[in-house]
Enzyme design. Structure first.
Site, PDB file in Angstrom:
ATOM      1  CB  THR A  24      -0.915  -0.063   1.310  1.00 33.16           C
ATOM      2  OG1 THR A  24      -1.472   1.377   1.464  1.00 33.16           O
ATOM      3  CG2 THR A  24      -0.164  -0.508   2.403  1.00 33.16           C
ATOM      4  CG  ASP A  25      -1.110   4.751  -0.818  1.00 34.14           C
ATOM      5  OD1 ASP A  25      -1.773   4.413   0.143  1.00 34.14           O
ATOM      6  OD2 ASP A  25      -2.076   5.481  -1.563  1.00 34.14           O
ATOM      7  CD  GLU A  26      -3.236   3.767   4.541  1.00 35.56           C
ATOM      8  OE1 GLU A  26      -3.096   3.612   5.696  1.00 35.56           O
ATOM      9  OE2 GLU A  26      -4.272   3.978   4.162  1.00 35.56           O
TER      10      GLU A  26
ATOM     11  CE1 TYR B 155      -3.235  -2.296   6.066  1.00 36.97           C
ATOM     12  CE2 TYR B 155      -2.924  -0.065   5.715  1.00 36.97           C
ATOM     13  CZ  TYR B 155      -3.149  -1.264   5.259  1.00 36.97           C
ATOM     14  OH  TYR B 155      -3.292  -1.574   4.044  1.00 36.97           O
TER      15      TYR B 155
ATOM     16  CE  LYS C 138      -0.093  -4.303   3.297  1.00 36.84           C
ATOM     17  NZ  LYS C 138      -0.464  -5.680   2.702  1.00 36.84           N
TER      18      LYS C 138
HETATM   19  P1  NAD Z   1      -9.903  -6.868   3.226  1.00 38.83           P
HETATM   20  O1  NAD Z   1      -9.879  -6.628   4.552  1.00 38.83           O
HETATM   21  O2  NAD Z   1     -11.324  -6.650   2.426  1.00 38.83           O
HETATM   22  O3  NAD Z   1      -9.712  -8.382   2.948  1.00 38.83           O
HETATM   23  C1  NAD Z   1      -8.563  -9.017   3.740  1.00 38.83           C
HETATM   24  C2  NAD Z   1      -8.710 -10.607   3.418  1.00 38.83           C
HETATM   25  O4  NAD Z   1      -7.636 -11.161   4.114  1.00 38.83           O
HETATM   26  C3  NAD Z   1      -9.894 -11.065   4.267  1.00 38.83           C
HETATM   27  O5  NAD Z   1     -10.655 -11.900   3.297  1.00 38.83           O
HETATM   28  C4  NAD Z   1      -9.553 -11.724   5.564  1.00 38.83           C
HETATM   29  O6  NAD Z   1     -10.609 -12.807   5.773  1.00 38.83           O
HETATM   30  C5  NAD Z   1      -8.439 -12.351   5.009  1.00 38.83           C
HETATM   31  N1  NAD Z   1      -7.565 -12.504   6.271  1.00 38.83           N
HETATM   32  C6  NAD Z   1      -7.235 -11.486   7.278  1.00 38.83           C
HETATM   33  N2  NAD Z   1      -6.228 -12.128   8.291  1.00 38.83           N
HETATM   34  C7  NAD Z   1      -5.754 -13.229   7.701  1.00 38.83           C
HETATM   35  C8  NAD Z   1      -4.994 -14.494   7.870  1.00 38.83           C
HETATM   36  N3  NAD Z   1      -4.324 -14.482   9.128  1.00 38.83           N
HETATM   37  N4  NAD Z   1      -4.870 -15.541   7.247  1.00 38.83           N
HETATM   38  C9  NAD Z   1      -5.688 -15.728   5.965  1.00 38.83           C
HETATM   39  N5  NAD Z   1      -6.484 -14.518   5.688  1.00 38.83           N
HETATM   40  C10 NAD Z   1      -6.582 -13.447   6.295  1.00 38.83           C
HETATM   41  O7  NAD Z   1      -8.741  -6.125   2.514  1.00 38.83           O
HETATM   42  P2  NAD Z   1      -8.677  -5.691   0.877  1.00 38.83           P
HETATM   43  O8  NAD Z   1      -8.837  -4.380   0.803  1.00 38.83           O
HETATM   44  O9  NAD Z   1      -9.101  -6.526  -0.116  1.00 38.83           O
HETATM   45  O10 NAD Z   1      -7.223  -5.643   0.676  1.00 38.83           O
HETATM   46  C11 NAD Z   1      -6.179  -6.571   0.514  1.00 38.83           C
HETATM   47  C12 NAD Z   1      -4.797  -6.200   0.291  1.00 38.83           C
HETATM   48  O11 NAD Z   1      -4.716  -5.176  -0.564  1.00 38.83           O
HETATM   49  C13 NAD Z   1      -4.186  -5.841   1.598  1.00 38.83           C
HETATM   50  O12 NAD Z   1      -2.865  -6.595   1.680  1.00 38.83           O
HETATM   51  C14 NAD Z   1      -4.252  -4.472   1.703  1.00 38.83           C
HETATM   52  O13 NAD Z   1      -3.004  -3.769   2.675  1.00 38.83           O
HETATM   53  C15 NAD Z   1      -3.831  -4.160   0.400  1.00 38.83           C
HETATM   54  N6  NAD Z   1      -4.177  -2.834  -0.385  1.00 38.83           N
HETATM   55  C16 NAD Z   1      -5.683  -2.363  -0.196  1.00 38.83           C
HETATM   56  C17 NAD Z   1      -5.888  -1.352  -0.755  1.00 38.83           C
HETATM   57  C18 NAD Z   1      -7.427  -0.721  -0.363  1.00 38.83           C
HETATM   58  O14 NAD Z   1      -7.606   0.383  -0.714  1.00 38.83           O
HETATM   59  N7  NAD Z   1      -8.529  -1.497   0.063  1.00 38.83           N
HETATM   60  C19 NAD Z   1      -5.163  -0.437  -1.028  1.00 38.83           C
HETATM   61  C20 NAD Z   1      -3.838  -0.661  -1.449  1.00 38.83           C
HETATM   62  C21 NAD Z   1      -3.438  -1.861  -0.791  1.00 38.83           C
HETATM   63  O1  DAU Z   2      -4.226   4.002   0.564  1.00 43.72           O
HETATM   64  C1  DAU Z   2      -4.456   2.609   0.579  1.00 43.72           C
HETATM   65  C2  DAU Z   2      -5.270   2.062   1.790  1.00 43.72           C
HETATM   66  O2  DAU Z   2      -6.367   2.737   1.505  1.00 43.72           O
HETATM   67  C3  DAU Z   2      -5.308   0.682   2.246  1.00 43.72           C
HETATM   68  O3  DAU Z   2      -3.819   0.195   2.508  1.00 43.72           O
HETATM   69  C4  DAU Z   2      -6.107   0.572   3.444  1.00 43.72           C
HETATM   70  O4  DAU Z   2      -6.214  -0.884   3.621  1.00 43.72           O
HETATM   71  C5  DAU Z   2      -7.392   1.013   3.093  1.00 43.72           C
HETATM   72  O5  DAU Z   2      -8.177   0.691   4.277  1.00 43.72           O
HETATM   73  C6  DAU Z   2      -7.421   2.559   2.752  1.00 43.72           C
HETATM   74  O6  DAU Z   2      -7.040   3.288   3.810  1.00 43.72           O
HETATM   75  P1  DAU Z   2      -7.826   4.592   4.281  1.00 43.72           P
HETATM   76  O7  DAU Z   2      -7.286   4.746   5.741  1.00 43.72           O
HETATM   77  O8  DAU Z   2      -7.393   5.568   3.649  1.00 43.72           O
HETATM   78  O9  DAU Z   2      -9.160   4.294   3.971  1.00 43.72           O
HETATM   79  P2  DAU Z   2     -10.509   4.736   4.824  1.00 43.72           P
HETATM   80  O10 DAU Z   2     -11.435   4.293   3.786  1.00 43.72           O
HETATM   81  O11 DAU Z   2     -10.574   4.016   5.851  1.00 43.72           O
HETATM   82  O12 DAU Z   2     -10.548   6.323   4.877  1.00 43.72           O
HETATM   83  C7  DAU Z   2     -10.514   6.990   3.691  1.00 43.72           C
HETATM   84  C8  DAU Z   2     -10.689   8.642   4.285  1.00 43.72           C
HETATM   85  O13 DAU Z   2     -11.667   9.059   4.664  1.00 43.72           O
HETATM   86  C9  DAU Z   2      -9.473   8.640   5.405  1.00 43.72           C
HETATM   87  O14 DAU Z   2      -8.947  10.079   5.101  1.00 43.72           O
HETATM   88  C10 DAU Z   2     -10.358   8.949   6.518  1.00 43.72           C
HETATM   89  C11 DAU Z   2     -11.643   9.335   5.972  1.00 43.72           C
HETATM   90  N1  DAU Z   2     -12.962   8.871   6.695  1.00 43.72           N
HETATM   91  C12 DAU Z   2     -13.095   7.200   6.897  1.00 43.72           C
HETATM   92  C13 DAU Z   2     -14.192   6.677   7.360  1.00 43.72           C
HETATM   93  C14 DAU Z   2     -14.254   5.101   7.376  1.00 43.72           C
HETATM   94  C15 DAU Z   2     -13.926   9.399   7.121  1.00 43.72           C
HETATM   95  O15 DAU Z   2     -13.788  10.714   7.047  1.00 43.72           O
HETATM   96  N2  DAU Z   2     -14.927   8.790   7.806  1.00 43.72           N
HETATM   97  C16 DAU Z   2     -15.053   7.449   8.019  1.00 43.72           C
HETATM   98  O16 DAU Z   2     -16.162   7.102   8.604  1.00 43.72           O
END
Ligand code: NAD
Ligand code: DAU
Length: 353
Positions: free
Chosen positions: A127-129, A151, A155
């Site tokens: 992730t970019d985070e 988090y 990562k």
């Molecule tokens: P998500 O939370 O929807 O899914 C995570 C999955 O991992 C779930 O199905 C969960 O059951 C499984 N899991 C958790 N712990 C586990 C364990 N110990 N063993 C096996 N499975 C396990 O997450 P997502 O948004 O689909 O993210 C997937 C990946 O992409 C993550 O690595 C996240 O860091 C990365 N990522 C997410 C975003 C985003 O915006 N959502 C952006 C960049 C990178």
């Molecule tokens: O940038 C990639 C990341 O994006 C991934 O690595 C993470 O897994 C994914 O959860 C996401 O992280 P963010 O923290 O950016 O996403 P989130 O949807 O939780 O929040 C997006 C923005 O919105 C953040 O600035 C916080 C704000 N927010 C979020 C929630 C849930 C609110 O203002 N209100 C809310 O209720």
């Protein structure tokens, strides 16, 4: 060819698996696919229902930190795509234990097993985070890792472990770092599905702090295409950014969601800010673009389709909207619940969503 997709029942992992098994990635056509997923609150077998009967596909419920199980599933020569993670920043602020377990220890178990079993390739989805926050400009793949949330720190730790297995042992590791994803099947704890499902239910939405934090939104299909490209055309030991979406402040995005759901600004509640809240993320993705990557989904169209998906799948998100007691309490500290006002209301006793 055997592909082990960990975390494949979550939002992005299941999108990747559905695309893979639907023939979207011809280089992997005919591969056997094993999904290993712990099926935490974020994992949902229904996300894989569309491909459940495909030959060569199986879903195994289990933990990536369970070394004997991983050794059984990661057969010699496998391609590993590691999506498994604890992913919600707010949860990591409340309790980082599961983040260290899955994101660090779990990734280590996968890497060690991949090495012993002579895996063909290991793609770590990151992730970019991991870079922290950037006021202007964009990070390149060699920017320093300066994570702020637990988090993001977990990562970053996983990324460093993964790269160490390449540098020390020669394991073919590739890392992708992507910006914020949106699309169908995303858990309603994250901003877009959270606001959408609340607005569709006639409820208010909690905007953290001043709402001027900036995120770069990318459709999940484009993220998955980028991962596949890094697998097919990337180089061992390299990191690839996947971005090029749409930079928006949370206020601007909220306005778009209000319009899409037929609500106005009176539905917005300003609530206390997230601790350590990163102000802005931005990725320079020219390295992957040089391999041919281009995002295909225009944001306006992707967002409209996403809102439509939540509108037409209330059963999917109603069950996903249950928060465990610990998280509900953390949310309560920041967010005052509002009265229910629709038949789509999915609030559970003792939970706040
Ligand atoms: P998500 O939370 O929807 O899914 C995570 C999955 O991992 C779930 O199905 C969960 O059951 C499984 N899991 C958790 N712990 C586990 C364990 N110990 N063993 C096996 N499975 C396990 O997450 P997502 O948004 O689909 O993210 C997937 C990946 O992409 C993550 O690595 C996240 O860091 C990365 N990522 C997410 C975003 C985003 O915006 N959502 C952006 C960049 C990178
Ligand atoms: O940038 C990639 C990341 O994006 C991934 O690595 C993470 O897994 C994914 O959860 C996401 O992280 P963010 O923290 O950016 O996403 P989130 O949807 O939780 O929040 C997006 C923005 O919105 C953040 O600035 C916080 C704000 N927010 C979020 C929630 C849930 C609110 O203002 N209100 C809310 O209720």
């Amino acid at each position: 060819m055997h592909i082990l997709v960990t975390g494949g029942a979550g939002f992005i992992g299941s999108t990747y698996v559905r695309a893979l098994l639907s023939g979207d990635y011809p280089a992997f056509a005919g591969a056997d696919v094993t999904v290993l997923d712990k099926l935490t609150y974020a994992g949902n077998p229904a996300n894989l229902a569309a491909v459940a009967g495909r030959p060569g596909f199986r879903l195994v419920s289990g933990d990536i930190a369970d070394a004997p199980l991983v050794r059984e599933l990661l057969v010699p020569g496998s391609v590993v795509v590691n999506f498994a993670a604890e992913t919600h920043v707010d949860r990591s602020i409340d309790d980082a234990g599961s983040f260290v377990h899955t994101n660090v220890t779990g990734t280590h178990v996968l890497l060690e097993t991949a090495l012993r079993q002579r895996a063909d390739r290991f793609l770590q989805v990151s992730t970019d985070e991991v870079y922290g926050s950037i006021p202007t400009g964009s990070w390149t793949e060699s920017s320093p890792l300066l994570p702020n949330s637990p988090y993001a720190a977990s990562k970053a730790s996983a990324d460093l472990l993964a790269l160490s297995y390449f540098r020390t042992h020669g394991l073919d590791v590739r890392i992708t770092r992507c910006s914020n994803n949106y699309g169908p099947h995303q858990h309603p704890e994250k901003l877009i599905p959270r606001f959408t499902t609340r607005l569709l239910a006639g409820r208010t939405v909690p905007l953290y702090g001043d709402g001027r934090h900036i995120r770069d939104w990318l459709h999940v299909d484009d993220h998955c295409r980028g991962i596949q490209l890094a697998l097919e055309r990337g180089e061992p030991g390299n990191v690839y950014h996947i971005g090029g979406g749409t930079e928006l402040s949370n206020r601007s995005l909220t306005r778009e969601l209000l319009a899409a759901c037929g609500a106005d600004w009176s539905a917005v509640r300003h609530v206390a800010d997230r601790l350590g809240h990163d102000r802005r993320y931005s990725l320079d993705d020219s390295r992957l673009r040089a391999l041919g990557y281009r995002p295909r989904t225009a944001f306006a169209e992707g967002l409209r389709a996403t809102v439509d998906w939540y509108r037409s799948h209330p059963d999917w998100w109603a069950t996903r909207a249950e928060y465990d007691a610990r998280y509900a309490n953390a949310d309560e500290r920041r967010d005052t619940p509002c009265a229910a006002s629709s038949s789509l209301e999915v609030r559970q006793p003792g939970s706040v969503h």
